[in-house]
Write a protein that holds these residues in place. Structure first.
Motif, PDB file in Angstrom:
ATOM      1  N   ALA B   2       0.828  -1.194   0.000  1.00 51.04           N
ATOM      2  CA  ALA B   2       0.000   0.000   0.000  1.00 51.04           C
ATOM      3  C   ALA B   2       0.871   1.255   0.000  1.00 51.04           C
ATOM      4  CB  ALA B   2      -0.888   0.010   1.243  1.00 51.04           C
ATOM      5  N   VAL B   3       0.290   2.283  -0.509  1.00 50.85           N
ATOM      6  CA  VAL B   3       0.982   3.565  -0.492  1.00 50.85           C
ATOM      7  C   VAL B   3       0.981   4.062   0.941  1.00 50.85           C
ATOM      8  CG1 VAL B   3       0.942   5.906  -1.377  1.00 50.85           C
ATOM      9  CG2 VAL B   3       0.134   4.010  -2.792  1.00 50.85           C
ATOM     10  N   THR B   4       2.147   4.218   1.522  1.00 48.36           N
ATOM     11  CA  THR B   4       2.178   4.638   2.924  1.00 48.36           C
ATOM     12  C   THR B   4       2.267   6.152   2.983  1.00 48.36           C
ATOM     13  OG1 THR B   4       4.504   4.151   2.827  1.00 48.36           O
ATOM     14  CG2 THR B   4       3.146   2.573   3.998  1.00 48.36           C
ATOM     15  N   GLU B   5       1.191   6.718   3.385  1.00 49.49           N
ATOM     16  CA  GLU B   5       1.168   8.176   3.511  1.00 49.49           C
ATOM     17  C   GLU B   5       1.805   8.570   4.830  1.00 49.49           C
ATOM     18  OE1 GLU B   5       0.365  10.452   1.472  1.00 49.49           O
ATOM     19  OE2 GLU B   5      -0.588   9.280  -0.123  1.00 49.49           O
ATOM     20  N   ARG B 338       6.567 -11.074   5.020  1.00 46.86           N
ATOM     21  CA  ARG B 338       5.161 -10.659   5.016  1.00 46.86           C
ATOM     22  C   ARG B 338       4.884  -9.612   3.961  1.00 46.86           C
ATOM     23  NH1 ARG B 338       3.666  -9.460  10.920  1.00 46.86           N
ATOM     24  NH2 ARG B 338       4.047 -11.465  11.866  1.00 46.86           N
ATOM     25  N   ASP B 339       5.852  -8.791   3.659  1.00 44.17           N
ATOM     26  CA  ASP B 339       5.582  -7.697   2.724  1.00 44.17           C
ATOM     27  C   ASP B 339       5.315  -8.189   1.325  1.00 44.17           C
ATOM     28  OD1 ASP B 339       7.046  -4.461   3.298  1.00 44.17           O
ATOM     29  OD2 ASP B 339       5.310  -5.490   4.124  1.00 44.17           O
TER      30      ASP B 339
ATOM     31  N   ARG D  24      -2.273  -8.513   7.649  1.00 38.79           N
ATOM     32  CA  ARG D  24      -1.831  -7.528   8.626  1.00 38.79           C
ATOM     33  C   ARG D  24      -2.697  -6.291   8.586  1.00 38.79           C
ATOM     34  NH1 ARG D  24       4.159  -5.786   8.295  1.00 38.79           N
ATOM     35  NH2 ARG D  24       3.905  -6.387   6.126  1.00 38.79           N
ATOM     36  N   LEU D 286      -7.606  -0.389  -4.366  1.00 36.51           N
ATOM     37  CA  LEU D 286      -7.129  -1.553  -3.609  1.00 36.51           C
ATOM     38  C   LEU D 286      -8.289  -2.128  -2.824  1.00 36.51           C
ATOM     39  CD1 LEU D 286      -3.799  -0.003  -2.438  1.00 36.51           C
ATOM     40  CD2 LEU D 286      -4.089  -1.898  -4.033  1.00 36.51           C
ATOM     41  N   HIS D 288      -8.904  -2.866   0.160  1.00 42.29           N
ATOM     42  CA  HIS D 288      -9.353  -2.263   1.417  1.00 42.29           C
ATOM     43  C   HIS D 288      -9.608  -0.762   1.271  1.00 42.29           C
ATOM     44  CE1 HIS D 288      -4.964  -2.423   1.305  1.00 42.29           C
ATOM     45  NE2 HIS D 288      -5.012  -1.220   1.808  1.00 42.29           N
ATOM     46  N   GLU D 289      -9.545  -0.266   0.046  1.00 39.06           N
ATOM     47  CA  GLU D 289      -9.808   1.164  -0.156  1.00 39.06           C
ATOM     48  C   GLU D 289     -10.987   1.368  -1.095  1.00 39.06           C
ATOM     49  OE1 GLU D 289      -6.127   2.522  -1.691  1.00 39.06           O
ATOM     50  OE2 GLU D 289      -5.183   2.676   0.279  1.00 39.06           O
ATOM     51  N   ARG D 505       8.463  10.237  -4.194  1.00 39.34           N
ATOM     52  CA  ARG D 505       8.042   8.888  -3.785  1.00 39.34           C
ATOM     53  C   ARG D 505       9.057   7.815  -4.146  1.00 39.34           C
ATOM     54  NH1 ARG D 505       1.699   7.762  -4.288  1.00 39.34           N
ATOM     55  NH2 ARG D 505       0.964   9.646  -3.267  1.00 39.34           N
ATOM     56  N   ARG D 508       8.017   1.738  -4.749  1.00 38.79           N
ATOM     57  CA  ARG D 508       7.029   0.798  -4.216  1.00 38.79           C
ATOM     58  C   ARG D 508       5.706   1.483  -3.882  1.00 38.79           C
ATOM     59  NH1 ARG D 508       7.471   1.883   1.326  1.00 38.79           N
ATOM     60  NH2 ARG D 508       9.596   2.588   1.748  1.00 38.79           N
ATOM     61  N   GLN D 509       5.709   2.812  -3.867  1.00 32.56           N
ATOM     62  CA  GLN D 509       4.463   3.518  -3.595  1.00 32.56           C
ATOM     63  C   GLN D 509       3.684   3.806  -4.873  1.00 32.56           C
ATOM     64  OE1 GLN D 509       6.720   6.555  -1.495  1.00 32.56           O
ATOM     65  NE2 GLN D 509       5.473   6.183   0.310  1.00 32.56           N
ATOM     66  N   LEU D 510       4.158   3.232  -5.993  1.00 34.27           N
ATOM     67  CA  LEU D 510       3.508   3.495  -7.283  1.00 34.27           C
ATOM     68  C   LEU D 510       2.866   2.225  -7.827  1.00 34.27           C
ATOM     69  CD1 LEU D 510       5.156   6.088  -7.119  1.00 34.27           C
ATOM     70  CD2 LEU D 510       5.945   5.682  -9.441  1.00 34.27           C
TER      71      LEU D 510
END
Ligand SMILES: Nc1ncnc2c1ncn2[C@@H]1O[C@H](COP(=O)(O)OP(=O)(O)OP(=O)(O)O)[C@@H](O)[C@H]1O
Ligand SMILES: Nc1ncnc2c1ncn2[C@@H]1O[C@H](COP(=O)(O)OP(=O)(O)OP(=O)(O)O)[C@@H](O)[C@H]1O
Ligand SMILES: [Mg+2]
Ligand SMILES: [Mg+2]
Ligand code: NI
Lengths: 514, 339, 316, 695
Positions: B2-5, B338-339, D24, D286, D288-289, D505, D508-510
């Motif tokens: 997920a994008v971690t803000e 886990r990632d 998680r 995603l 969960h979003e 960024r 991995r955030q893309l």
């Protein structure tokens, strides 16, 4: 008179203690000790090797646990007035394990071996043996006529200089007497006069001795009377592990243990056996090295230290307090000097006088060649010297390193081993110009006093003379000699008559197991 | 993932968790400790003053570590064990302990009083306080262990990158040398090297480097071989970057992950190795306390039930530190999976 | 495959040659010679030796010739089957080494006999159900035991079983001949240290296999769980631990040093350490050759085994 | 083929199925409210983009949810019985015998250490209690049924000893062994080459007919579904958004997402200038979003606040067709014919001078066995053989061919990562063939840039996006001052339509598409003359693919860049290329303009390739040509024509003996074939509009 009482405990004139009335024959004595190679007794470098052979190969004389030397294969000896001619009367009825008689030829053969420089025996350095040798074409060789066979059982030695310690030399560990037909290595020529013979010797593992019962079909009659043990086993354990092997009941006795293991030893079931010795830690200052060229500095050091306070810190049990010279109370020729007192103020004053009013920093090299207690002793000295404004740095170096510098370092703590007579060490270590004079001490006065003592056979008379030399040495403040250390070994309760010996020479003829 | 803000108002801890502050904190903790242990004598009298900044740094790092590892209970336990000893190492001179080298009352059993002093863990055969020796002992193990591992990593990673990325003859030669070293059982290598160089902390670093670097080199080489076929490496090549740049900026940062896990494990091994070597008489030298040395010295004297605490204390201490490293490695691996 | 083995063997010989030459060079330094003299004559005596008598001592020991010359001689001897002579133990190296290797072999045999089944079973049990309580327990025990260095577990075991309970002997010097009771503690020590490692690797391998797609295929084929585990998972899961176990042979040679020294068990490791400290060059040399041979051979065995177990490589 | 008897019990019925994964980040509802009814003999397709829950549904049907998955609601009825109530043992008996599954990656689904025979025999042994011999006989029979040559040999082989296509056939055989009622196929051909895929698809169709098995066919490829299925479910983000008969959904789609999807695939009618593709705006949420209400809401042009984003949306039946349902609140308000998504037509770009010319470029790899001490034998991989073609300014040249035909190798030689073995590669006046990248000057390097295939690999995960673009700018000396560089980075991000703050960024955030955009920005940062794009979109989802493709075209158009577009996907190539080069086994088999390639005369290989491409258009009719055999190894190519081993027109004695001549058909259209030009010219077109949709 004779140097040592030729009177033995019984009529047979044996060097051993009397038989115990309760003694039982039989049993195996297992001893933890390093097991070394025993190719040639004349070239042994370590006591352990001689212990392996000691019950097979015997000596002309034997120094007992009391540091008194008595005749062994010799029956008695005589010295001329000038101490230059020594006559040894050999014991009759001593048999080799191959059935041969023990004769003067055997003894002569041994002396000839020792004096042959090609063999490389350290015996050639003994004062007695070296007095039979001359330098010829840059090579040492036996002087013609130095050894004289009087008859089958009498042999005479004609020396080039007076020698006091001939009988003591004859129990030095590499002087075991081998058969006249001996050819190294020992395994291929197992033959001795002792009550036991080696049946197996694996270096680093074990050495097994068995009682000799018969020779060529005939029962073997040992000259020294009854021996009790059937077998003696040496098992190889490093010095550090011997006590633990004992605690684990793998062995009945051990070669030795260090003082650091004393508490442990006490907690183990068994007998701790301590021997009084002349082994010591000689913290000597080199008189020709700065800052010790100034006698006042040396004196300040010795004055600031209280030997009597150091000894119990390092060796709480046994041992003697040293007196900053090299004759020990255990020596037959020892005589006490006026007691030393610590004088911190005096030391400070002396230092100031010597140009160090704000104190001085000294460094002592410690090699722990004889165990970690060297360091403990040095640390105790450091604490005491602090009071007099002397800072002592302790430079701990590996033992092998120490032996490389031991004669050169300005301030070093050297371990000296036991020697039976006071004169022997004094002459080895402090006579002007001798090779082992590690302190560089040179005093004609001292040399003269020592000469006089060495020329005197009578012990009582010699005491006073040696004390004079000792006093000169003490006054010169060449060394701090805090402790004459004891050696400890341990035997289980079932081992009876286990002897202590100042140099850890094993002699188990009268030991028995219950 | 997920994008971690990053939340709008970052807390102090968040700000400290960035790579730069963490690096500063690590240096703040490590350099003084290293200086103190390696050059304490040269610094002289008030050497312990250098440790002052290390204590808060260690504490802050611990808090940050707990935050970062909170997802893995195993890692937190490991971290706690390791930081316990780190804290002991940096604060030992300030703790109300007896002089670890001073003989006071030999063979005092734990929890007894002698000479008006209470000994929590007893004293050893020379009469030195075991508690104080145990705490001081971690300093040398930690400093030499970590330094040795670090040096081994630098060397191993360097050769691994060269071997993996440049391949060809470089690879043949480096791999052969690594094979030679790997064919020596580790202990033989240690014994031969330390016997040759003589026992000392610095030589342990050399020995550990020789023993570990080939294995590290293999790992890095394997990773480099994999990563060098990634498109971003081709991208770098096609814009004409120098191989050195590619190795350092493109490859190195990406082998970081597996290497950190491996480093934790290897820290454990190195600690074992140092303790073992010291036990065998090839490692650190007396008199300063050290766990291996404590074991070595008391292995001779503690052969009675009554005195076994002398062995037990250092044995448990060293085990707990290694357990810490191993749990950390496990936790890190678990989190990376886990990632 | 044959080519690979040949290559490895050539490499082994090369490694042996390089390393033994290095060792000869290392042990040729004056310090080492001096140390040898100290061991043989005593420090006091050596320090009192004159330059000349020291030289003649060196000559008597054959140490005065340059090391490459001695090396050449030594290589010649090795090729004719003579491994040299031990100064320290005063006997030829070959029987000495054979003796000690046999002792270590006995130790290793029992270690493996205990460790392999234990670690494989535990590893498989853990890896079969990743994340279960059984897995967590086994995993923790394995991490925990591998974290105790051999020296520490040797101590703990001694304290508990020998000093405390008095069930077993403290040392394993075997002075009264071979005694199985004396072997127990060293074997346990080694097993405790090692089984966790192998068990963890087995677990990882098993867990990976269990999440692989072909296991899913097998389950969704409707096979009974037992068959899925025994037939499909096990063999694939054991490939990695197998190579690892063979490589443990190599580890054991290092691992035993501490254990043998601590328990005073006369094996290969103790011999090596003593020889290195002495320094008894020819023994160190011989031991190194053996160690390298064991390392390379175990690698070869593990390679062969790997190929044998893994058809993907066998037919490649 | 529809004879749905009303009294028949459905083979499978899913009712309101809800499936979640527990991670998680909490519970991820992977599939929500899924309904499906499958009648005997029916084939049901499920399409949707990656991550929409297709595999999850299939595995739920098998009752195999892994460690962290669970069915949280609804029921699954297999022949009328709820599978969730069955015991492990009952399930075991059903799995593999009544329901069987075929997976995407055949290699990974087979146990590497068991022979194929053993793996196949297990099924009848455990389900039908056959003896091992009987079981093996049955397996052999089944292997023959899936058209595998030499079944005996295959039975005794290990999986790695047979090719990917054969492995997939084995897996299918395994699934059919117990004559299951229901066959689940989860992307069974995605890992295979198109020509191989065509064979498998044909096989599946035959099986459906022969065994009467019901099938659920999962794919992301609409064309494939059209070829295989009767009914279709379109999934979006965990939900079925449209269900219906295949023709209804294809021709009368009633959900904006479905239509978006069709708008982004290059159908034969698409053209980059006249009818550009229309990408769906925005991104897949995603799990969960997901938004409230309609999951597609945020991306939908018909979104209406207050209607689309409240509560949970139900499926609505489309009036007039009970079987056709959609999950859209507004589907009846939308005028489906008028509101067609339409891209703006753009003027075609005139090609300029020749920029790149390749002449007899050859690249051979030497593979050595052995190493340092024991010398090894050498093998030659002929990756490229005598390639010759040219590319002009602002032109798009596509290089197509199946896996391993040497497309990437050519790119590497061009980029200087490999040296050409022989031949010439001229960029303007610079000869590049034997000029490795280290020796090229900055200008040459900056003239030639590359866009890579794998979006997950194209960016270094350790550096921020901005710094990676900035490095290129600095490297090519476009700017050196920090502010200037930053300015250019921002401008480039604008160009590829990414927000400026993405510069900070980490990759991995893309998302995949975003990464690919950064990759494009990086490639164009140095203002290159030529850009090589090595399968730049094949790893992306269709909707993202369209957007990235369009972006690439736009930038190219703007900069007048020459583009070499490497691809295995003929539909994409047809859409965007000006000229096409078809490669097979390292050789160019045919080249020409796009129109020339896609119309007769064809090279036989081009013909087969075209026939293999599934097309999601009901109005198109396609000839079926299934190639036999597998692609030969490039280490040991056939003598003569490389394609001779598989060619349907193979002329023994000619084709397998000597290299074919290069035949020229008009300007630039060249075919490497032995066939007579007349014969070639007489070939029928592979694709043509359907005369009349007849069932
Ligand atoms: N084991 C798992 N744990 C957690 N989340 C999972 C798991 N498996 C799948 N998911 C998530 O569930 C969603 C649906 O996944 P699924 O594999 O069913 O998608 P798919 O449609 O088959 O995609 P693809 O086309 O990529 O195969 C995805 O968002 C995925 O990330
Ligand atoms: N470095 C190399 N050494 C040896 N052979 C190679 C090398 N790189 C590629 N090959 C071989 O050359 C042939 C062509 O490979 P290339 O990667 O160019 O194919 P491709 O058309 O890009 O395939 P794909 O569609 O799978 O990417 C293949 O058989 C491949 O195995
Ligand atoms: Mg899927
Ligand atoms: Mg490619
Ligand atoms: Ni129908």
């Amino acid at each position: 008179g004779l140097p040592s009482p030729a009177v033995a405990q019984d009529a047979a004139n044996l060097p051993f203690p009397a038989d115990d009335a309760n003694a039982k024959a039989g049993g195996i004595l297992k001893v933890a000790m390093q097991v070394q190679k025993i190719d040639d007794p004349a070239t042994f470098s370590w006591t352990q090797a001689s212990n392996q052979t000691r019950h097979m190969l015997e000596y002309l004389a034997m120094t007992g646990p009391d540091n008194v030397t008595r005749p062994m294969l010799a029956e008695r000896w005589e010295a001329s007035e000038d101490l230059k001619t020594w006559t040894f009367y050999l014991r009759k009825g001593v048999k080799w394990h191959n059935g041969d008689d023990f004769t003067a030829e055997d003894v002569k053969f041994n002396f000839e071996r020792w004096t042959n420089p090609d063999l490389g025996s350290s015996n050639i350095g003994l004062s007695s043996v070296s007095a039979m040798v001359e330098d010829k074409d840059g090579k040492k060789s036996l002087i013609d006529g130095a050894i004289e066979i009087v008859d089958d059982h009498t042999i005479r030695f004609n020396l080039t200089k007076p020698v006091l310690s001939f009988p003591e030399d004859m129990y030095n560990y590499p002087t075991a007497i081998v058969h006249r037909g001996f050819k190294p290595p020992l395994d291929s020529s197992m033959n001795g006069t002792g009550a036991y013979t080696i049946t197996e010797n694996v270096v680093g593992d074990r050495c097994i001795l068995k009682k000799v019962t018969e020779v060529g079909g005939q029962p073997f009659e040992y000259w020294g009377g009854t021996v009790f043990l059937d077998e003696i086993h040496y098992y190889n354990f490093d010095a550090d592990n011997q006590l633990t092997a004992f605690a684990g009941q793998s062995v009945d006795a051990i070669y030795d243990f260090g003082v650091e293991q004393m508490e442990l030893a006490k907690a183990i079931d068994g007998n701790i056996i301590a021997a009084r010795t002349a082994q010591c830690l000689c913290c000597r200052m080199r008189v020709d090295a700065e800052p010790f060229t100034d006698e006042r500095v040396r004196k300040a050091v010795t004055m600031a230290i209280d030997n009597a306070a150091i000894k119990p810190l390092v060796y709480p049990e046994g041992g003697d307090v040293g007196e900053n010279h090299h004759v020990a109370p255990v020596h037959p020729d020892y005589q006490a000097l006026a007691p030393l007192t610590r004088d911190v103020e005096g030391a400070k004053a002396l230092l100031a006088e010597a140009g160090h009013p704000d104190g001085i920093t000294l460094t002592i090299d410690v090699g722990n060649t004889d165990g970690p207690w060297h360091q403990t002793a040095a640390e105790a000295m450091r604490d005491q010297l602090k009071d007099a404004g002397i800072t002592l740095n302790i430079n701990v170096i590996p033992a092998s390193k120490y032996w490389e510098i031991w004669t050169q370092t300005p301030f070093g703590a050297t371990a000296w081993t036991h020697r039976p007579l006071g004169t022997m060490v004094m002459s080895l270590g402090y006579r002007t110009g001798v090779p082992w004079n590690e302190s560089g001490f040179a005093s004609p006065e001292f040399d003269a006093a020592l000469d006089e003592a060495e020329a005197t056979l009578d012990v009582e008379a010699r005491k006073g003379l040696l004390a004079k030399a000792a006093q000169i040495l003490q006054d010169a403040s060449v060394m701090v000699m805090p402790i004459w250390r004891p050696v400890y070994c341990m035997a289980s309760k079932s081992v009876n008559g286990y002897p202590a010996h100042p140099t850890q020479y094993h002699q188990f003829n009268k030991v028995w197991m219950s | 993932m997920a994008v971690t803000e990053i939340p709008s108002g970052p807390s102090v801890l968040d700000r400290l968790s960035k790579p730069k502050p963490v690096a500063v904190l690590v240096l703040l903790m490590w350099l003084p400790l290293m200086a103190y242990v390696m050059f304490g004598q040269a610094i002289g009298g008030e050497a312990r003053a250098v440790l002052l900044p290390a204590i808060p740094a260690t504490l802050i790092l611990y808090v940050l570590g707990i935050r970062a590892f909170r997802e893995s209970r195993v890692a937190v336990i490991g971290l706690t064990l390791v930081f316990f000893w780190l804290l002991m190492a940096v604060s030992a001179p300030y703790l109300p302990l007896m002089d670890p080298n001073k003989p006071i009352a030999p063979f005092t059993t734990p929890f007894t009083e002698r000479n008006d002093l209470f000994f929590w863990l007893g004293t050893d055969f020379k009469g030195r306080d075991m508690l104080s020796r145990m705490i001081w002992g971690c300093q040398r193990v930690l400093v030499w262990g970590v330094t040795a591992t670090m040096v081994a990593y630098v060397v191993g990673a360097m050769f691994g990158l060269i071997s993996g990325y440049l391949a060809g003859w470089w690879d043949e030669i480096i791999s052969f040398v690594a094979n030679v070293l790997l064919s020596f059982p580790v202990m033989v290598l240690f014994i031969v090297i330390l016997n040759y160089l003589g026992p000392s902390g610095f030589n342990i670093v050399v020995a550990v480097t020789f023993a570990s670097a080939p294995a590290i080199m293999r790992i890095v080489r394997g990773l480099a071989l994999d990563i060098k076929t990634r498109d971003y490496v081709y991208a770098a090549q096609t814009r004409g970057e120098h191989p050195l740049y590619i190795m350092i900026f493109e490859l190195l940062p990406n082998v970081r992950g597996p290497i950190i896990v491996d480093a934790c494990l290897r820290l454990g091994y190195t600690t074992v190795a140092i303790t073992t070597l010291t036990f065998l008489g090839l490692g650190l030298q007396p008199p300063d306390p050290d766990w291996g040395l404590m074991i070595r010295e008391s292995a001779k004297t503690a052969m009675l039930w009554k005195f076994s605490y002398m062995l037990l204390v250092p044995a448990l201490a060293v085990s707990s530190l290694i357990l810490g490293f191993n749990l950390m490695a496990d936790g890190l691996r678990e989190m990376s999976l886990r990632d | 495959m044959l080519k690979l083995i040949l290559r490895r063997l050539v490499q082994m010989v090369l490694i042996m040659a390089v390393s033994s030459l290095l060792l000869f060079a290392i042990f040729d330094t004056p310090e080492f010679k001096k140390r040898l003299a100290v061991q043989e004559l005593g420090g006091f005596a050596v320090s009192a030796l004159t330059e000349e008598s020291y030289k003649s001592w060196l000559a008597a020991r054959g140490l005065d010739v340059p090391f490459y010359q001695r090396y050449a001689n030594w290589v010649g001897n090795i090729l004719s089957g003579d491994l040299g002579f031990s100064y320290e133990k005063n006997r030829p190296v070959a029987p000495l080494l054979a003796d000690r290797l046999a002792n270590t072999g006995i130790l290793a045999f029992f270690v493996f006999a205990l460790m392999i089944p234990l670690s494989l079973i535990l590893g498989i049990l853990a890896g079969m159900k990743e994340g279960s309580l059984q897995d967590r327990t086994i995993s923790f025990v394995s991490v925990f035991t591998t974290s105790i260095p051999e020296i520490a577990s040797a101590i703990l075991l001694t304290i508990i079983f020998a000093l405390g309970l008095g069930w077993l002997p403290v040392k394993s010097a075997m002075i009264g001949g071979f005694n199985f009771r004396e072997l127990i503690l060293p074997v346990l020590t080694l097993v405790i240290y090692d089984f966790g490692y192998v068990a963890r690797m087995t677990r990882a391998s098993m867990a990976e296999v269990m999440t692989s797609q072909y296991i899913r295929t097998a389950i969704l084929k409707g096979l009974p769980y037992r068959r899925v585990v025994m037939r499909h998972a096990l063999r694939n899961a054991l490939i990695a631990p197998f190579t690892l176990i063979v490589l443990q042979l190599n580890w054991l040679l290092s691992g035993v040093v501490v254990v043998e020294v601590f328990f005073e068990y006369d094996g290969f490791g103790k011999l090596l350490l003593e020889a290195a400290l002495f320094p008894d060059v020819e023994v160190v040399q011989a031991c190194t050759l053996v160690a390298v041979a064991v390392a390379v051979l175990s690698q070869i065995i593990s390679d062969i085994g790997y190929t044998f177990l893994n058809p993907r490589i066998r037919f490649a | 083929m529809s004879d749905h008897a009303a009294d028949q019990v459905p083979v499978l019925e899913c009712r309101n199925l809800c499936i979640s994964y527990y991670t998680r980040a909490g519970e991820i509802p992977a599939v929500v409210d899924f309904n499906l009814k499958l009648m005997p003999g029916e084939a049901h397709g499920i399409v949707g983009e990656s991550g929409c829950g297709k595999s999850t549904v299939a595995l739920a049907i098998m009752q195999y949810m892994g460690k962290n998955g669970a069915i949280v609601g609804g029921e699954i009825l297999f022949e009328g019985r709820d599978m969730r109530q069955m015991s492990e043992e009952e399930l075991r008996r059903i799995r593999g015998s009544r329901i069987a599954m075929v997976y995407q990656e055949p290699m990974a689904s087979l146990n590497p250490s068991m022979t194929i025979g053993d793996q196949l025999a297990e099924v009848p042994i455990y389900h039908d209690g056959l003896s091992e011999r009987e079981a093996l006989a049955r397996a052999e029979e089944m292997l023959a049924k899936v058209r595998l040559p030499d079944p005996k040999r295959i039975l005794a082989s290990y999986p790695h000893q047979i090719s990917g296509g054969q492995q997939q056939r084995v897996v299918i055989a395994m699934a059919l062994l117990s004559n299951p009622r229901l066959l689940l196929l989860d992307e069974p051909t995605t890992a295979l080459d198109v020509t191989v895929e065509a064979g498998i698809v044909e096989l599946i169709n035959e099986i459906a007919e022969e065994f009467g098995t019901s099938m659920i066919y999962i794919s992301h490829n609409l064309g494939l579904i059209l070829e295989t299925c009767d009914r279709l479910t379109v999934m979006y983000s965990g939900e079925a958004v449209e269900v219906g008969d295949i023709h209804d959904v294809f021709d009368e789609m009633r959900h904006p997402y479905t239509r978006g999807l069709f708008g982004s695939i290059p159908l034969p009618g698409a053209d980059k200038n006249a009818h550009p593709l229309v990408a769906i705006p925005g991104q897949l949420p995603l799990p969960h979003e997901r938004p409230e209400g309609c999951n597609f809401g945020p991306r939908c042009t018909f979104f209406r606040d207050g209607l689309c984003n409240v509560g949970r949306l139900p499926m609505h039946p489309v009036p007039g067709d009970d079987d056709h349902k959609v999950r859209c609140e507004r589907f009846q308000e939308i005028d489906w014919d008028r509101d067609l998504p339409k891209g703006e037509a753009k003027p075609p770009v005139e090609a300029g001078d020749t920029v790149l010319s390749v002449e007899n470029m050859t690249k051979h790899y030497l593979i050595e066995d052995g190493g340092l001490f024991v010398g090894g034998s050498e093998r030659v991989v002929k990756a490229n053989e005598k390639l010759s073609f040219t590319a002009r300014e602002a032109e798009t040249v596509a290089i197509v061919g199946e896996s391993g035909c040497g497309k990437s190798t050519f790119a590497k030689v061009l980029m200087g990562l490999e040296d050409a073995t022989d031949g010439k590669v001229m960029l303007g006046t610079v000869e590049l063939g034997d000029l490795p990248v280290e020796r090229r000057n900055a200008e040459t390097i900056s003239k030639l840039q590359m866009v890579f295939q794998n979006p997950f690999d194209t960016l270094n995960p350790s550096h921020s996006v901005g710094s990676q673009i900035a490095r290129v700018i600095r490297k090519f000396g476009a700017a050196s001052k920090d502010e200037e560089v930053e300015e250019i980075v921002f401008r480039l991000l604008d160009t590829v339509k990414l927000p400026r703050d993405f510069a900070k960024r980490k990759p991995r955030q893309l998302s995949g598409g975003q990464k690919q955009r950064v990759g494009i920005a990086r490639a164009f940062a140095g203002n290159p003359k030529v850009v090589i794009a090595d399968e730049p979109v094949s790893a992306l989802d269709v909707s993202v693919q369209a957007a990235v493709t369009e972006l690439l075209m736009d930038i190219q158009r703007e900069n007048r860049t020459t583009m070499l577009f490497i691809s295995h996907d003929l539909s994409v190539v047809r859409y965007l290329a000006d000229r096409v080069v078809v490669m097979y086994l390292g050789r160019i088999m045919e080249q020409g303009t796009t129109e020339e390639i896609f119309a007769p005369p064809y090279h036989p290989y081009t013909e087969a390739l075209l026939a293999a491409v599934p097309i999601a258009d009901t109005r198109i009719e396609k000839r079926h040509i299934v190639l036999k055999g597998e692609i030969p190894s490039p280490t040991n190519p056939p003598r003569g024509c490389p394609f001779s081993t598989r060619c349907p027109y193979m002329m023994p004695g000619t084709c397998d003996a000597e290299l074919p001549p290069l035949r020229s058909f008009g300007e630039g259209h060249r075919i490497l074939c032995h066939l007579d030009p007349a014969e070639l010219a007489a070939m029928e077109p592979v694709i043509k509009p359907k005369v009349e949709a007849a069932e």
